[in-house]
Structure formats: structure tokens, C-alpha cells
Motif scaffolding. Structure first.
Motif, mmCIF file in Angstrom:
data_model
loop_
_atom_site.group_PDB
_atom_site.id
_atom_site.type_symbol
_atom_site.label_atom_id
_atom_site.label_comp_id
_atom_site.label_asym_id
_atom_site.label_seq_id
_atom_site.Cartn_x
_atom_site.Cartn_y
_atom_site.Cartn_z
ATOM 1 N N ASN A 3 -1.626 1.510 7.009
ATOM 2 C CA ASN A 3 -0.555 0.722 7.618
ATOM 3 C C ASN A 3 -1.199 -0.556 8.150
ATOM 4 O O ASN A 3 -1.924 -0.536 9.143
ATOM 5 C CB ASN A 3 0.117 1.506 8.751
ATOM 6 C CG ASN A 3 1.313 0.776 9.330
ATOM 7 O OD1 ASN A 3 1.323 -0.449 9.419
ATOM 8 N ND2 ASN A 3 2.324 1.537 9.721
ATOM 9 N N THR A 4 -0.958 -1.668 7.461
ATOM 10 C CA THR A 4 -1.648 -2.915 7.811
ATOM 11 C C THR A 4 -1.275 -3.441 9.188
ATOM 12 O O THR A 4 -2.042 -4.195 9.797
ATOM 13 C CB THR A 4 -1.341 -3.991 6.750
ATOM 14 O OG1 THR A 4 0.075 -4.140 6.615
ATOM 15 C CG2 THR A 4 -1.934 -3.602 5.403
ATOM 16 N N SER A 5 -0.109 -3.046 9.685
ATOM 17 C CA SER A 5 0.302 -3.543 11.008
ATOM 18 C C SER A 5 -0.381 -2.800 12.147
ATOM 19 O O SER A 5 -0.627 -3.364 13.222
ATOM 20 C CB SER A 5 1.818 -3.432 11.156
ATOM 21 O OG SER A 5 2.235 -2.084 11.061
ATOM 22 N N THR A 6 -0.715 -1.525 11.930
ATOM 23 C CA THR A 6 -1.359 -0.734 12.989
ATOM 24 C C THR A 6 -2.831 -0.484 12.727
ATOM 25 O O THR A 6 -3.570 -0.107 13.642
ATOM 26 C CB THR A 6 -0.652 0.629 13.133
ATOM 27 O OG1 THR A 6 -0.841 1.395 11.933
ATOM 28 C CG2 THR A 6 0.835 0.440 13.397
ATOM 29 N N GLY A 7 -3.256 -0.654 11.452
ATOM 30 C CA GLY A 7 -4.642 -0.380 11.103
ATOM 31 C C GLY A 7 -4.942 1.098 10.952
ATOM 32 O O GLY A 7 -6.107 1.502 10.830
ATOM 33 N N GLU A 8 -3.894 1.932 10.930
ATOM 34 C CA GLU A 8 -4.078 3.365 10.780
ATOM 35 C C GLU A 8 -3.598 3.820 9.401
ATOM 36 O O GLU A 8 -2.730 3.181 8.799
ATOM 37 C CB GLU A 8 -3.306 4.118 11.872
ATOM 38 C CG GLU A 8 -3.788 3.800 13.282
ATOM 39 C CD GLU A 8 -2.974 4.534 14.335
ATOM 40 O OE1 GLU A 8 -1.923 5.124 13.964
ATOM 41 O OE2 GLU A 8 -3.369 4.511 15.520
ATOM 42 N N THR A 9 -4.156 4.931 8.936
ATOM 43 C CA THR A 9 -3.706 5.506 7.667
ATOM 44 C C THR A 9 -2.811 6.704 7.956
ATOM 45 O O THR A 9 -2.936 7.358 8.996
ATOM 46 C CB THR A 9 -4.901 5.963 6.811
ATOM 47 O OG1 THR A 9 -5.668 6.934 7.529
ATOM 48 C CG2 THR A 9 -5.779 4.791 6.440
#
Length: 293
Positions: free
Chosen positions: A48-54
Motif C-alpha cells: 500500500n503505497t500510501s501507508t508503506g505497509e503490505t
């Protein structure tokens, strides 16, 4: 009756000769009428590019391949292929629009392959609207061997080596399994973002017809700094595999009929009819000669 048997024998012998000399070259060709849908399902981890989490998700990959029958000829078959990889969330169609967050990737390609070798046609021989691929694209050749082949990878736009790994059986059908491996190849992740691509595929191929019966994918895509963007594992659905096995068995039966059964019946039946016809004619002549004497 003897002349009838001679005529029938000659016909069967010609059929046998055609079965040996002509049928293999005519039958063992990619058909020019193809309309095929392929489904792979599996799971993935997606950044998730907005949160930096997968996050983990269910995915489906759909490929629709149709031949351009009018453009195809005795040597070359032209294909149009649409592919789509989507996140499955509820009632999800085979593909979604670019604005839909469920879309992972999608593409359309036009290519051409040699009907006998299944290899992509050299770019210099193609019209401008057909993309120049290299290697095998959507099938193996008839009578595929236990050796390495070059297979086109449309993510990196170049062929990769598919090494022969093993022979096994799927639902009673003998297949050859070929493996491709790509490690950290540079790619465009979209929107001109540089990335890296690692991929391992297993292709289970019916060697008699060259049809791909099953495919297993283990793929990763990274940002240039090594950040994981997509970790993907998927394979043909069970229904897809079962349909492919059934189609391969039908096609093998058709090929065997024309290249094995017809020659066998032609040569054996033809020889027996010719011998029987000659015997009847000679017997009839002797009987006639005896009556005359």
C-alpha cells in the motif's frame, strides 16, 4: 470381385501413404481458429503505497487469447491477447478499470507465431501493428522434447530459458515440466517507476500437442531500493487443468487417428485387399482356362 478388391486395396494404400507423408505436416499445426480463456488464482502480498505497509489478498489472473483468422495463413497464426491481474474482493469481474483499486496490472498484445514450431515470428516479417516477440509464446511445439526452450516473458519483454525439469502425470496425462527463473531483472513498475522483477514459473506441457496443461507462478516485484511491491503465488484453477487435460486427450486422439490409425489400416488393409484381389483374378483366369481346355 477381384478388380473391386484391387481398387479398394489401392485406395487404402494411398490413404496409408498420405497418413505417413502428408498428415503429420498438416495436422501438427497450431489452428488458425483459437478463442481461449485461461484462469489462474492465488494469493499475494501487495504494498500500500500510501501507508508503506503490505497486506495479503486473493488474486485472479485472466488471459483471453483469440486468433486473427483472416490475417493468419498456412505458415503463421496471428493472436490478440488481453491479460488482467486483479484483487478478488467480493463479486469481482475478470478485469476492472484503471481507476479501480482492485486492478494490479492489465495489458493487451498482438503477436504472431509459426504454426509448426510455435516460435514467435521474426519482427522483420511482421506488419507494424504486431509486436515482435521472441521464443515460444502461448504453447510448445508438437512433439515437445525433454530439452530446454526459450519462452517469451512479457514483463521483461525478452525470452527466458525454460529448462526441462522432469516428466510427470496429471490426471492420467503424461506431461513434461519446464521451469523458468528470472532474478532481479529491471522493469518499469508503471508511471515510469523503476523496479526489479524476480519470477519462477513451472509449465506442465503435453508433449504430444505442445499444449500448456498447468502453470504455477511464484513472482516478486520490488522498488529499485529493494522494497517489496508485490509477492505473488498463483496457478491454473483445478477446473482449468481438468479442461486442458480433456482437450489434450481429444487432440491426441485426433492426431493419432490421422497419423497412426489411418496409415496402419491403409497399409495392412490395402495389402490384404490387393493380395486377395490378385488371388481372385488369377484363380478366375485358371478356372476359365481349365473350362476352355
Amino acid at each position: 470381385m477381384g478388380r473391386v478388391l484391387l481398387g479398394l486395396g489401392a485406395f487404402l494404400l494411398v490413404a496409408g501413404i498420405l497418413g505417413v507423408a502428408w498428415a503429420p505436416g498438416a495436422v501438427k499445426k497450431t489452428p488458425v481458429e483459437v478463442d481461449q480463456k485461461t484462469d489462474l488464482t492465488g494469493s499475494a502480498e501487495r504494498l500500500n503505497t500510501s501507508t508503506g505497509e503490505t497486506r495479503e489478498l486473493e488474486v485472479r489472473y485472466t488471459s483471453i487469447t483469440k486468433s486473427d483468422t483472416e490475417a493468419s495463413d498456412d505458415d503463421t497464426v496471428y493472436f490478440k491477447q488481453a491479460t488482467c491481474l486483479v484483487e478478488v474482493d467480493g463479486e469481482t469481474p475478470d478485469c476492472v478499470s484503471d481507476a479501480d483499486d482492485r486492478l494490479i496490472s492489465a495489458g493487451e498484445e498482438t503477436f504472431a507465431t509459426d504454426r509448426e514450431t510455435a516460435l514467435a515470428v521474426d519482427g522483420s516479417k511482421l506488419p507494424d501493428d504486431v509486436e515482435p516477440f521472441e521464443g515460444l509464446v502461448n504453447k510448445w511445439p508438437f512433439d515437445a522434447e525433454e530439452k530446454d526452450y526459450e519462452v517469451y516473458d512479457n514483463v521483461i519483454d525478452e525470452p527466458v530459458t525454460a529448462r526441462f525439469d522432469r516428466a510427470e502425470e496429471i490426471d492420467g496425462l503424461d506431461v513434461n515440466v519446464y521451469v523458468t527463473e528470472t532474478e532481479r531483472a529491471p522493469i518499469d513498475l508503471g508511471s515510469d517507476i523503476d523496479g526489479l522483477y524476480s519470477d519462477r514459473k513451472e509449465y506442465s506441457v503435453d508433449p504430444r500437442t505442445g499444449a500448456i496443461i498447468k502453470q504455477v507462478v511464484d513472482q516478486q516485484r520490488y522498488l529499485a531500493d529493494g522494497t517489496l511491491v508485490l509477492d505473488l503465488q498463483m496457478q491454473y484453477t483445478d477446473e482449468e487443468v481438468a479442461d486442458n487435460v480433456a482437450d489434450a486427450e481429444d487432440n491426441i486422439a485426433s492426431v493419432d487417428l490421422l497419423t497412426r490409425t489411418v496409415p496402419l489400416v491403409g497399409f495392412i488393409g490395402g495389402a490384404l485387399c490387393v493380395l486377395a484381389g490378385l488371388a481372385l483374378i488369377l484363380t478366375g483366369r485358371r478356372t476359365k482356362a481349365a473350362h476352355t481346355a
